[in-house]
Design a protein around this motif. Structure first.
Motif, PDB file in Angstrom:
ATOM      1  N   ASP A 195      17.588 -47.222 -33.927  1.00 19.03           N
ATOM      2  CA  ASP A 195      16.917 -45.994 -34.364  1.00 19.03           C
ATOM      3  C   ASP A 195      17.371 -44.794 -33.538  1.00 19.03           C
ATOM      4  O   ASP A 195      17.574 -43.696 -34.079  1.00 19.03           O
ATOM      5  CB  ASP A 195      15.400 -46.150 -34.256  1.00 19.03           C
ATOM      6  CG  ASP A 195      14.861 -47.176 -35.230  1.00 19.03           C
ATOM      7  OD1 ASP A 195      15.510 -47.401 -36.275  1.00 19.03           O
ATOM      8  OD2 ASP A 195      13.787 -47.746 -34.948  1.00 19.03           O
ATOM      9  N   PHE A 235      20.802 -43.725 -34.669  1.00 13.74           N
ATOM     10  CA  PHE A 235      20.734 -42.968 -35.917  1.00 13.74           C
ATOM     11  C   PHE A 235      20.327 -41.516 -35.657  1.00 13.74           C
ATOM     12  O   PHE A 235      20.942 -40.578 -36.180  1.00 13.74           O
ATOM     13  CB  PHE A 235      19.748 -43.618 -36.888  1.00 13.74           C
ATOM     14  CG  PHE A 235      19.595 -42.860 -38.169  1.00 13.74           C
ATOM     15  CD1 PHE A 235      20.582 -42.913 -39.135  1.00 13.74           C
ATOM     16  CD2 PHE A 235      18.470 -42.084 -38.406  1.00 13.74           C
ATOM     17  CE1 PHE A 235      20.455 -42.203 -40.323  1.00 13.74           C
ATOM     18  CE2 PHE A 235      18.337 -41.373 -39.584  1.00 13.74           C
ATOM     19  CZ  PHE A 235      19.328 -41.434 -40.551  1.00 13.74           C
ATOM     20  N   ALA A 236      19.302 -41.313 -34.832  1.00 14.56           N
ATOM     21  CA  ALA A 236      18.826 -39.954 -34.537  1.00 14.56           C
ATOM     22  C   ALA A 236      19.894 -39.139 -33.802  1.00 14.56           C
ATOM     23  O   ALA A 236      20.133 -37.966 -34.131  1.00 14.56           O
ATOM     24  CB  ALA A 236      17.548 -40.020 -33.712  1.00 14.56           C
ATOM     25  N   SER A 295      23.136 -39.635 -33.854  1.00 13.07           N
ATOM     26  CA  SER A 295      24.273 -39.371 -34.745  1.00 13.07           C
ATOM     27  C   SER A 295      23.975 -38.227 -35.708  1.00 13.07           C
ATOM     28  O   SER A 295      24.855 -37.403 -35.988  1.00 13.07           O
ATOM     29  CB  SER A 295      24.664 -40.631 -35.512  1.00 13.07           C
ATOM     30  OG  SER A 295      23.646 -41.011 -36.414  1.00 13.07           O
ATOM     31  N   GLN A 296      22.754 -38.163 -36.193  1.00 15.77           N
ATOM     32  CA  GLN A 296      22.375 -37.064 -37.082  1.00 15.77           C
ATOM     33  C   GLN A 296      22.389 -35.728 -36.341  1.00 15.77           C
ATOM     34  O   GLN A 296      22.887 -34.719 -36.857  1.00 15.77           O
ATOM     35  CB  GLN A 296      20.990 -37.311 -37.684  1.00 15.77           C
ATOM     36  CG  GLN A 296      20.920 -38.535 -38.571  1.00 15.77           C
ATOM     37  CD  GLN A 296      21.822 -38.413 -39.776  1.00 15.77           C
ATOM     38  OE1 GLN A 296      21.783 -37.435 -40.502  1.00 15.77           O
ATOM     39  NE2 GLN A 296      22.658 -39.404 -39.977  1.00 15.77           N
ATOM     40  N   ALA A 297      21.834 -35.713 -35.128  1.00 19.88           N
ATOM     41  CA  ALA A 297      21.815 -34.482 -34.326  1.00 19.88           C
ATOM     42  C   ALA A 297      23.236 -34.048 -33.982  1.00 19.88           C
ATOM     43  O   ALA A 297      23.580 -32.861 -34.069  1.00 19.88           O
ATOM     44  CB  ALA A 297      20.996 -34.689 -33.056  1.00 19.88           C
ATOM     45  N   HIS A 298      24.075 -35.003 -33.607  1.00 19.26           N
ATOM     46  CA  HIS A 298      25.459 -34.664 -33.278  1.00 19.26           C
ATOM     47  C   HIS A 298      26.187 -34.107 -34.504  1.00 19.26           C
ATOM     48  O   HIS A 298      26.968 -33.165 -34.388  1.00 19.26           O
ATOM     49  CB  HIS A 298      26.207 -35.882 -32.747  1.00 19.26           C
ATOM     50  CG  HIS A 298      27.673 -35.630 -32.569  1.00 19.26           C
ATOM     51  ND1 HIS A 298      28.174 -34.776 -31.621  1.00 19.26           N
ATOM     52  CD2 HIS A 298      28.737 -36.100 -33.254  1.00 19.26           C
ATOM     53  CE1 HIS A 298      29.493 -34.737 -31.720  1.00 19.26           C
ATOM     54  NE2 HIS A 298      29.859 -35.532 -32.715  1.00 19.26           N
ATOM     55  N   GLY A 299      25.931 -34.675 -35.660  1.00 21.78           N
ATOM     56  CA  GLY A 299      26.578 -34.184 -36.876  1.00 21.78           C
ATOM     57  C   GLY A 299      26.234 -32.736 -37.174  1.00 21.78           C
ATOM     58  O   GLY A 299      27.114 -31.927 -37.481  1.00 21.78           O
ATOM     59  N   VAL A 300      24.966 -32.394 -37.049  1.00 22.15           N
ATOM     60  CA  VAL A 300      24.540 -31.009 -37.298  1.00 22.15           C
ATOM     61  C   VAL A 300      25.126 -30.080 -36.247  1.00 22.15           C
ATOM     62  O   VAL A 300      25.657 -29.002 -36.566  1.00 22.15           O
ATOM     63  CB  VAL A 300      22.999 -30.920 -37.328  1.00 22.15           C
ATOM     64  CG1 VAL A 300      22.532 -29.481 -37.340  1.00 22.15           C
ATOM     65  CG2 VAL A 300      22.449 -31.672 -38.526  1.00 22.15           C
TER      66      VAL A 300
END
Length: 109
Positions: free
Chosen positions: A38, A41-42, A44-49
């Motif tokens: 989890d 996932f969090a 990776s999402q923050a890094h993507g943005v």
């Protein structure tokens, strides 16, 4: 060129580089030790943005500094290589700083 353009790039370069290192650590934990799915996932999402914001600021700096396409591409890609953004940011700051200082000296004169 305004100093804020360089500052925005520098901040996002550091933030992106740190987030990439954290993401790499999370990936090792997830795939090597089967923990932290989890969190991975969090992160990776923050890094993507944050990486998308980095791309915008790096492109803005490159267009104002009138870099050739190859150099701009290297700066954009450096955010995907762990530790590379730290070194690229340092060289870019050294190259762009005189443009910022020259702009300030000209405006004051």
């Amino acid at each position: 060129m305004k100093r804020s353009v360089l500052t925005r790039y520098r901040v996002m370069a550091y933030v992106t580089a740190v987030m990439l290192l954290i993401l790499c650590a999370c990936m090792v934990a997830k795939y090597g030790f089967d923990i932290g799915a989890d969190l991975t996932f969090a992160v990776s999402q923050a890094h993507g943005v944050l990486f998308m914001v980095y791309l915008v600021f790096a492109f803005d700096l490159g267009s104002k500094a009138k870099w050739p396409f190859g150099k701009l591409l290297w700066v954009l890609v450096s955010g995907t290589i762990p530790l590379a953004a730290f070194f690229v940011e340092r060289t870019i700051r050294a190259e762009v700083e005189p443009l910022v200082e020259g702009g300030l000296a000209t405006a004051k004169a």
